[in-house]
Design an enzyme around this catalytic site. Sequence first.
Site, short mmCIF file in Angstrom:
data_model
loop_
_atom_site.label_atom_id
_atom_site.label_comp_id
_atom_site.label_asym_id
_atom_site.label_seq_id
_atom_site.Cartn_x
_atom_site.Cartn_y
_atom_site.Cartn_z
CB CYS A 199 -0.93 -0.04 1.35
SG CYS A 199 -0.11 -0.27 2.70
NE ARG A 213 -4.23 1.37 2.54
CZ ARG A 213 -4.45 2.69 2.00
NH1 ARG A 213 -5.24 2.99 1.09
NH2 ARG A 213 -3.37 3.77 2.19
#
Lengths: 650, 550
Positions: free
Chosen positions: A330, A336
């Site tokens: 990410c 994430r």
Amino acid sequence: VENVRLVDRLSSRRAVVGTLYLTATHVIFVENGSETRKETWVLHSQISSIEKQATTATGCPLLIRCKNFQVIQLVIPQERDCHDVYISLIRLARPVKYEELYCFSFNPKLDKEEREQGWKLVDLHEEYNRMGVPNNYWQISDVNRDYGVCDSYPTEVYVPKSATAHIIVGSSKFRSRRRFPALSYYCKGNNASICRSSQPLSGFSARCLEDEQMLQAIRKANPGSDLIYVVDTRPKLNAMANRAAGKGYENEDNYSNIKFQFIGIENIHVMRNSLQKMLEVCELKSPSMSDFLWGLENSGWLKHIKAIMDAGIFIAKAVAEEGVSVLVHCSDGWDRTAQVCSVASLLLDPYYRTMKGFMVLIEKDWVSFGHKFNHRYGNLDGDPKEISPVIDQFIECVWQLMEQFPCAFEFNERFLINIQHHVYSCQFGNFLCNSQKERRELKIKERTYSLWAHLWKNRADYLNPLYRSDHSQTQGTLHPQITPCNFLYKFWSGMYNRFEKGLHPRQSVTDYLMAVKEETQQLEEELEVLQERLANLQKAQSGNNKVKSKQQDQSKQFGLYTSNNSLANTPQEYSSDLKSFPSRSPSQGDEDSALILTQDNLKSSDPDLSANSDQESGVEDLSCRSPSGGGCLPSEDSGKDSDEAVFLAG
Amino acid sequence: MEFAELIKTPRADEAVLRCPFQPALQGTLCLTGHHLIFSSRRRDSAEELWLLHSDIDCIEKRFVGSLGTIIIKCKDLRIIQLDIPGMEECLNIASSIEALSTLDSVTLMYPFFYRPMFDLLEDGWSSFLLEQEFELLSSETNEWRLSCVNEEFSVCPSYPPLVIVPKSVDDEVLRKVALFRQGGRFPVLSYYHKKNGMAMLRSSQPLTGTNGRRCKEDEKLINATLRSGRRGFVIDTRPLSVAQQARAKGGGFEQEVHYPQWRRIHKYIERFNILQESFIKLVEACNDQSHNMDRWLSKLEASNWLTHIKELLTAACLAAQCIDREGASVLVHGSEGTDSTLQVTSLAQIILDPRCRTIRGFEALVVREWLQAGHPFQQRCAQSAYSNSKQKWEAPVFLLFLECVWQIHRQFPCSFEFNEQFLIMLFEHAYASQFGTFLGNNENERAKLKLPQKTMSLWSWVNRPEELRRFQNPLYEANSLVIWPSVAPQSLQLWEGVFLRWNRPSKFLDEAEEERINIIKYNKELQAKVNALRRQLAELEAQEVVQEEP
């Protein structure tokens, strides 16, 4: 402080009077009067916000919101006391030094050896061995031995064999925070792997030969496939914006044989606001169905959960079905990326769906790869903009999967809720700090205890009764439904409304089945004992037995008889254990089931959780929840003239 | 009339059947008078689909070249697709299905032709007689009597011949009260709460009109259900404004001046036509294939279905609360007293009465509070959510009731003897069935159609041990208490078993159910074994003592 009233959030008319204590680690509220003297304990580290509201005739209200979604409303008679409590709590809830955290004073009365054993329960080295590395394609690299290359990475990093130290260091210089591509999951069956990193510092046109070689090395480590996927979990717009800051994403033209893919998971700020909005919905006093559904939709929470799941499903599919390796990143590769890698691993490998495996998974993808627990969960006073429910979302993804695959997980919902609780509680050292480096410096393992050992010790409480290691759902990859699937994502009231017992099913299927299984086990044991005794008796009768042996037999029988007696009573005992089934315990005769059932607390070994039990009548719940708006049916003493007004308010 | 006349093309080879989550099947399609039959040609596993024409809600036709496609939307919400080569065949088959699935005459329906393949153990038509119900009641109290004032259906056409009324009220009074209530639906006993002797009555609205007509007999009748000095509650399922408007059309509500011992509570439950719209919207949302999470939730919200569930449950809980907690008698009515009234009275009984949570008890409840009480099943269940022909009597009133039961079931998963499948089965049979149980709109019509003589009762089939087994809840432990469900939005969920049944693979959930059954089965087996061994051991030990003594 005495004479404090703990107000029921759902109906302002109901409150209990008690005494409020502030200790170094907890806020404790002890009820007056009632023979049980019910206690409510709240860890300072769980407090997310404290709000002092306008003083009313009855006193000064204080609203405490907790990170485990508990909301406590207190009314303190004296404004001055309230202010003092408020000031103290603000300070206590925001420690500035790690040493102030509960885990440094928490002592579960274990000796040093037990503590060390506890920390050894989850061993990542062993885990990588289980996956099948090191092998011909992958090796441990010691480039990060002293955190010299990347201070948020662990010391032991697995990289492709063909990636030399030169390539790794070169690649790391081309990545945000120097988080170079490293192995997260290796699929023994087909050599495909999941690797993780941060974004490349590509800007609009920058290239890095070593980084390109690094990706090529990852591809080569999977001889069965001639390409790799590079998954950027950000929305494309965010990634493009990053290019202006000299960061960005891989250009397919510069890397040989990569396939680049965006998956739009929003950033931590969006997620924080989304949770905030959803919690506002949960806190509504008596929402209509439309208020609730509209608020839920407006929060976007389930949409975000779905985005994370979709990313995980995409990667799991690439690895399991296409046999293609995937590099995930990410921006910094610690939020994430952690979510997506762990969801994909969970789908791919049944081991991570066991209790032990799940601990290993969190240790691997979150703890070791430098997920910033301290910043995200606000353990120490810090920048509120760094706080975001990143691991909460992962935990929810697991729950959503459990709903779809009820037999696939060895653990139950309670296990997840407990882990969420302890991410914030700081009672154990596991989730302290932002990286392995910081934890080593703080000597966490010598000074605190491990949550995993604590959970493992009480694992009987966390078992999913439907789990069988030989069941088809516990084998191989899970394939969640992809389309249409919106309706598969549901609001998790067990988590976000977990302190409002009145909202939840009054009888728990899990508890019931666990009790049945426990009884089954006792029956199995008894069966064995009985069979043995029967055989003995028959032998004794058939043979010419001497008095001596008979006496022996009898004494043995006597011993067995007492134990047998207690076993014979199991059905009754088992029913009294099973508070949720009042029909079986005649002593509780005429009361309403709702009254009894709500006493069935979250069965938990953690005092923090169980102490918050809320023994309220389902009936009153109902009346104050009804859309008639705050009207509360007088439950027992009817006949007052106010009744009608209350009823007709609807 | 011969069905053959309607069947233009009885058979199509080389047809392809597409069902959700299943591979397409090649095979032969046959039409008979009552069924659409599809049998696959695969020799290894001959798969067959039998679909009742009456289960078909609507069909759509599509053509690509000469390949025709018929999309069949069923009343149980399933959607299947048939590919039929040849335009003419396809058109013929489509029009035959259309004709056969919309027969006007009840007597042409399948129940009149169905011959059961099982031995009749018990005639379901006489399984649940009001006389038996009254016998049970008589053992508790003698304040009530069985009246046959409606024997000829002359006092109230939608009531059964027998009703239970207060003992102190004679048939003459009942006749007068019937004139004062819409459709002649005078207040009758719906439920007697043993614990405190309180009663729940149901009726239709009083015909007070604009000038506030009163009926002394009506007052006498409902006051006869009160203990001296106690008050009762009238739960009106309409909002006050609607009730007031009703006066203009001759209806109305009980006014305080004439009913001083009663308190009126207005609880709004939507009328049946609104429910139908809501049902159609919900099913549309569930069948939406788009990927957008937001649209799903907003469509769910816009359907208002869960709002109706919440309102209905709240009203039922309120009725139950008045009876159990306030110790008051309750009279429930809306306008006609055939829809929302029955929803409330039957759900309140689920909450209050443990007997209604058994299989047999629930069946009795459906018979008593829905079939005998004159819920117009034939009108309400003529079409389901897909029908585009705008008829005005359809409404998922009974389905909404079943869903509320499911919601309570979900909150008390161990307190019901039956499982979710039982409720789904009742939903299916209410809309299309080989049994005559749900035909007709009331007992009067059923008697005229001679259903008990000419058709088989659903209960005759369901109550056979081999069928019952499928509907038993393995977790059931009799719970003699009142169960109070939560009506908060967080506690209510979409009934996936009905609305998403055909849109999600159920394999994993079915497997979980199987595990549950097995865990409990194994436990019971062990218990039996242990008990047997204990007995055996005790006997042997007794012998031993005897041997030892001499």
